[in-house]
Design a protein around this motif. Structure first.
Motif, PDB file in Angstrom:
ATOM      1  N   SER A 287       0.914  -1.321  -0.012  1.00  0.00           N
ATOM      2  CA  SER A 287       0.082  -0.113  -0.098  1.00  0.00           C
ATOM      3  C   SER A 287       0.922   1.408  -0.055  1.00  0.00           C
ATOM      4  N   ILE A 288       1.918   1.309   0.943  1.00  0.00           N
ATOM      5  CA  ILE A 288       2.969   2.281   0.771  1.00  0.00           C
ATOM      6  C   ILE A 288       3.412   2.579  -0.504  1.00  0.00           C
ATOM      7  N   VAL A 289       3.951   1.503  -1.130  1.00  0.00           N
ATOM      8  CA  VAL A 289       4.594   1.578  -2.364  1.00  0.00           C
ATOM      9  C   VAL A 289       3.852   2.333  -3.456  1.00  0.00           C
ATOM     10  N   LEU A 290       2.431   1.694  -3.439  1.00  0.00           N
ATOM     11  CA  LEU A 290       1.343   2.209  -4.509  1.00  0.00           C
ATOM     12  C   LEU A 290       0.887   3.571  -4.117  1.00  0.00           C
ATOM     13  N   PHE A 291       0.821   4.092  -3.095  1.00  0.00           N
ATOM     14  CA  PHE A 291       0.513   5.432  -2.626  1.00  0.00           C
ATOM     15  C   PHE A 291       1.711   6.293  -3.007  1.00  0.00           C
ATOM     16  N   VAL A 292       2.908   5.922  -2.712  1.00  0.00           N
ATOM     17  CA  VAL A 292       3.821   6.743  -3.155  1.00  0.00           C
ATOM     18  C   VAL A 292       4.050   7.108  -4.671  1.00  0.00           C
ATOM     19  N   LEU A 293       3.684   5.922  -5.396  1.00  0.00           N
ATOM     20  CA  LEU A 293       3.906   6.120  -7.004  1.00  0.00           C
ATOM     21  C   LEU A 293       2.736   7.103  -7.327  1.00  0.00           C
ATOM     22  N   VAL A 294       1.801   6.896  -6.694  1.00  0.00           N
ATOM     23  CA  VAL A 294       0.488   7.682  -7.256  1.00  0.00           C
ATOM     24  C   VAL A 294       0.818   9.107  -7.023  1.00  0.00           C
ATOM     25  N   THR A 295       1.361   9.275  -5.708  1.00  0.00           N
ATOM     26  CA  THR A 295       1.906  10.827  -5.369  1.00  0.00           C
ATOM     27  C   THR A 295       2.946  11.195  -6.276  1.00  0.00           C
ATOM     28  N   LEU A 296       4.061  10.440  -6.609  1.00  0.00           N
ATOM     29  CA  LEU A 296       5.034  10.913  -7.589  1.00  0.00           C
ATOM     30  C   LEU A 296       4.324  11.167  -8.993  1.00  0.00           C
ATOM     31  N   ARG A 297       3.536  10.377  -9.431  1.00  0.00           N
ATOM     32  CA  ARG A 297       2.566  10.680 -10.761  1.00  0.00           C
ATOM     33  C   ARG A 297       1.858  12.007 -10.575  1.00  0.00           C
ATOM     34  N   MET A 298       1.294  12.373  -9.475  1.00  0.00           N
ATOM     35  CA  MET A 298       0.758  13.471  -9.285  1.00  0.00           C
ATOM     36  C   MET A 298       1.660  14.691  -9.430  1.00  0.00           C
ATOM     37  N   VAL A 299       2.653  14.504  -8.657  1.00  0.00           N
ATOM     38  CA  VAL A 299       3.870  15.636  -8.617  1.00  0.00           C
ATOM     39  C   VAL A 299       4.261  15.759 -10.136  1.00  0.00           C
ATOM     40  N   GLY A 300       4.341  14.687 -10.779  1.00  0.00           N
ATOM     41  CA  GLY A 300       4.760  14.739 -12.480  1.00  0.00           C
ATOM     42  C   GLY A 300       3.525  15.598 -13.206  1.00  0.00           C
ATOM     43  N   LEU A 301       2.184  15.242 -12.932  1.00  0.00           N
ATOM     44  CA  LEU A 301       1.263  15.962 -13.837  1.00  0.00           C
ATOM     45  C   LEU A 301       1.283  17.538 -13.259  1.00  0.00           C
ATOM     46  N   VAL A 302       1.467  17.649 -11.952  1.00  0.00           N
ATOM     47  CA  VAL A 302       1.260  19.011 -11.474  1.00  0.00           C
ATOM     48  C   VAL A 302       2.312  19.817 -12.349  1.00  0.00           C
ATOM     49  N   ALA A 303       3.489  19.349 -12.051  1.00  0.00           N
ATOM     50  CA  ALA A 303       4.599  20.135 -12.784  1.00  0.00           C
ATOM     51  C   ALA A 303       4.328  20.208 -14.340  1.00  0.00           C
ATOM     52  N   ARG A 304       3.743  19.366 -14.888  1.00  0.00           N
ATOM     53  CA  ARG A 304       3.461  19.757 -16.313  1.00  0.00           C
ATOM     54  C   ARG A 304       2.258  20.791 -16.714  1.00  0.00           C
ATOM     55  N   VAL A 305       1.369  20.583 -15.833  1.00  0.00           N
ATOM     56  CA  VAL A 305       0.397  21.683 -15.893  1.00  0.00           C
ATOM     57  C   VAL A 305       0.967  23.116 -15.533  1.00  0.00           C
ATOM     58  N   GLU A 306       1.690  23.040 -14.436  1.00  0.00           N
ATOM     59  CA  GLU A 306       2.543  24.462 -14.136  1.00  0.00           C
ATOM     60  C   GLU A 306       3.312  24.937 -15.433  1.00  0.00           C
ATOM     61  N   SER A 307       4.148  24.078 -16.059  1.00  0.00           N
ATOM     62  CA  SER A 307       5.003  24.417 -17.190  1.00  0.00           C
ATOM     63  C   SER A 307       3.947  24.977 -18.457  1.00  0.00           C
ATOM     64  N   GLN A 308       3.172  24.304 -18.738  1.00  0.00           N
ATOM     65  CA  GLN A 308       2.158  24.534 -19.689  1.00  0.00           C
ATOM     66  C   GLN A 308       1.567  25.683 -19.276  1.00  0.00           C
ATOM     67  N   ALA A 309       1.157  26.240 -17.947  1.00  0.00           N
ATOM     68  CA  ALA A 309       0.384  27.546 -17.830  1.00  0.00           C
ATOM     69  C   ALA A 309       1.579  28.654 -17.804  1.00  0.00           C
ATOM     70  N   ARG A 310       2.606  28.412 -17.667  1.00  0.00           N
ATOM     71  CA  ARG A 310       3.760  29.214 -17.781  1.00  0.00           C
ATOM     72  C   ARG A 310       3.930  29.685 -19.442  1.00  0.00           C
ATOM     73  N   THR A 311       3.986  28.734 -20.308  1.00  0.00           N
ATOM     74  CA  THR A 311       3.999  28.715 -21.737  1.00  0.00           C
ATOM     75  C   THR A 311       2.780  29.559 -21.941  1.00  0.00           C
ATOM     76  N   LEU A 312       1.558  29.087 -21.591  1.00  0.00           N
ATOM     77  CA  LEU A 312       0.321  29.768 -22.131  1.00  0.00           C
ATOM     78  C   LEU A 312       0.445  31.129 -21.668  1.00  0.00           C
ATOM     79  N   SER A 313       0.888  31.597 -20.488  1.00  0.00           N
ATOM     80  CA  SER A 313       1.049  33.258 -20.247  1.00  0.00           C
ATOM     81  C   SER A 313       1.965  33.888 -21.064  1.00  0.00           C
ATOM     82  N   VAL A 314       3.014  33.251 -21.433  1.00  0.00           N
ATOM     83  CA  VAL A 314       3.871  33.977 -22.481  1.00  0.00           C
ATOM     84  C   VAL A 314       3.089  34.117 -23.529  1.00  0.00           C
ATOM     85  N   LEU A 315       2.343  32.892 -24.217  1.00  0.00           N
ATOM     86  CA  LEU A 315       1.723  33.184 -25.549  1.00  0.00           C
ATOM     87  C   LEU A 315       0.613  34.191 -25.602  1.00  0.00           C
TER      88      LEU A 315
END
Length: 482
Positions: A287-315
């Motif tokens: 359960s711990i391994v699964l939850f940690v992996l899901v959390t890391l996946r969430m971190v990656g998705l959030v980082a990608r969204v933030e990067s896209q938001a910065r790019t969109l702001s420039v555009l």
């Protein structure tokens, strides 16, 4: 005087708490001092709310009402100390939780600019994890071993729900973007003191609460901290959101990750202590391994969204060809400059300029060459400006320039220098308009546009302003080589 009131309240709270500690445990004096001081603090919250008139006064009135119920409940227990009044006191105390919850929800809603469903999901994750923790370590055995009667079971359940709700809401409040004002910090301090008092009560032997121990003193002091929070002038901005809150609050993600890990952690604890014995190690670790992996996946998705938001702001805010500010960004900066100038009286000048014979240039050299001229001209002009000067592509071959803090002759010299560095031997016709302190953005731009067309009518390759006579072509030519 208003600013000093909250400081005096904190000093009074420290003195009252110290005095309370030295009073004899037997007799009515502690109950009298607590009742007078606590109800005075409740009255101060009401008075401060009526004085400062915050945007959401119900938030503060709920604080006052909930505090009054808890004070009344505590006084009943201090005076009687036994049944049948203990059940009445418990019900009054439990009734204070919805009011505190209303207060915290009001603060969160006032500060947040997020989807309400998202906040509810976050609250559900936190609440589920805390409920398991509370059941396992606090009330589970008490409610299931048959030693507690129905009334006490009801109170224990109500207090459990109330405590979990408050912890969840405070956690969401701390991780919600908003102004970290002094009033905000004082409210969190009062809630922390109340929470510490509750924890010490649960850990202390029965009856020790009103013997002047740390739990009792923290409860006395918390009333004054709440009153100080209400008396601080920043209480009016307690529920005001940030102008530009972050796209995602990373502390909220960390908080959710901890809540998710509570269940497998409790499972591991129960297995290690012998409470459960079958497959506890494999289940907990997986359960711990699964939850940690899901959390890391969430971190990656959030980082990608933030990067896209910065790019969109420039555009959204930049012209894709020249890299200058676009029309949208220009309108924002001009409106902000006019608002600032209204307050400060700083001079503000707008220039509009249009490349001369740009259509003929395109027809002669081709559209790619025309694009190259626009890009190189933007680079050349930008290097001759201050960092605070706003240069934007207004449309086609037309550009606009916002100059703040310049005198009228200085602004004219700036534009003439831009004319001198225009690449490929090209020129522009410019109009400079000085803001008179009352014109709207549209009126100021219209004036600059009229002056720009006056430059074109006078022969192009020149600067026309409403404060200095137009420069002749000869003077402009000298400027190009000077």
């Amino acid at each position: 005087m208003r600013t000093a009131a909250w400081k005096r309240t904190l000093v009074a709270g420290a003195v009252t708490t110290a005095g309370y500690a030295v009073l004899p445990a037997s007799g009515p004096w502690r109950a009298i001092l607590y009742g007078i001081s606590a109800f005075t603090c409740v009255a101060l919250v009401v008075v401060a709310t009526r004085r400062y008139r915050p945007q959401h006064p119900s938030t503060w009135y709920a604080i006052a009402a909930g505090s009054a119920l808890w004070v009344l409940s505590s006084l009943i227990l201090r005076v009687t100390g036994a049944d049948p009044w203990s059940l009445v006191a418990g019900l009054l105390s439990a009734a204070g939780y919805p009011l505190l919850g209303w207060t915290l929800v009001g603060m969160i809603r006032g500060r947040a600019r997020a989807d309400g469903r998202t906040v509810l999901i976050d609250a559900g994750i936190l609440g589920a994890g805390l409920a398991l923790l509370y059941w396992t370590f606090v009330i589970g055995d008490t409610l299931t071993d048959g030693t507690v009667d129905g009334g006490d079971q009801l109170l224990a359940s109500l207090f459990a729900v109330g405590d979990i709700s408050v912890i969840v809401l405070v956690s969401l409040l701390v991780t919600t973007p908003g102004a970290r004002t002094s009033s905000y910090r004082l409210i969190l301090g009062a809630l922390t003191l109340t929470g510490v008092s509750d924890i010490l009560v649960m850990a202390a032997p029965s009856g020790e609460l009103y013997q002047g121990g740390p739990a009792d003193l923290a409860l006395v002091l918390s009333s004054f901290v709440i009153a100080a929070a209400a008396l601080h002038p920043s209480m009016r901005r307690l529920t005001v959101p940030l102008d530009r809150p972050p796209a995602f609050v990373r502390p909220r993600l960390a908080l959710l990750a901890v809540a998710i890990l509570l269940a497998p952690t409790v499972s591991l604890y129960q297995g290690a202590t012998g409470t459960i014995s079958r497959d506890w190690l494999a289940t907990g670790l997986c359960s711990i391994v699964l939850f940690v992996l899901v959390t890391l996946r969430m971190v990656g998705l959030v980082a990608r969204v933030e990067s896209q938001a910065r790019t969109l702001s420039v555009l959204v805010n930049k012209d894709p060809l020249t890299g200058l500010a676009n029309r949208r960004r220009w309108d924002e900066r001009l409106d902000a400059a006019l608002a600032h100038g209204t307050l400060t009286g700083d001079p503000l000048i707008v220039a509009l300029f249009d490349l001369d014979h740009f259509k003929r240039y395109n027809d002669t050299y081709g559209h790619p060459a025309g694009d190259e001229l626009l890009k190189d001209a933007a680079v050349a002009w930008r290097t001759g400006l201050r960092r605070d000067d706003v240069l934007a592509r207004y449309g086609g071959e037309e550009f606009c320039l916002l100059l703040t803090g310049y005198s009228e002759p200085e602004a004219r010299v700036v534009v003439e220098r831009l004319l001198a560095v225009t690449p490929y031997g090209q020129t522009f016709s410019a109009g400079l308009a000085r803001w008179d302190g009352t014109q709207s953005a549209a009126e100021l731009l219209e004036k600059a546009d009229q002056l720009m067309y006056a430059s074109k009518s006078a022969g192009r390759a020149r600067v026309t302003s409403d404060f200095v006579p137009a420069v002749s072509g000869t003077h402009t030519a000298l400027a190009r080589h000077g």
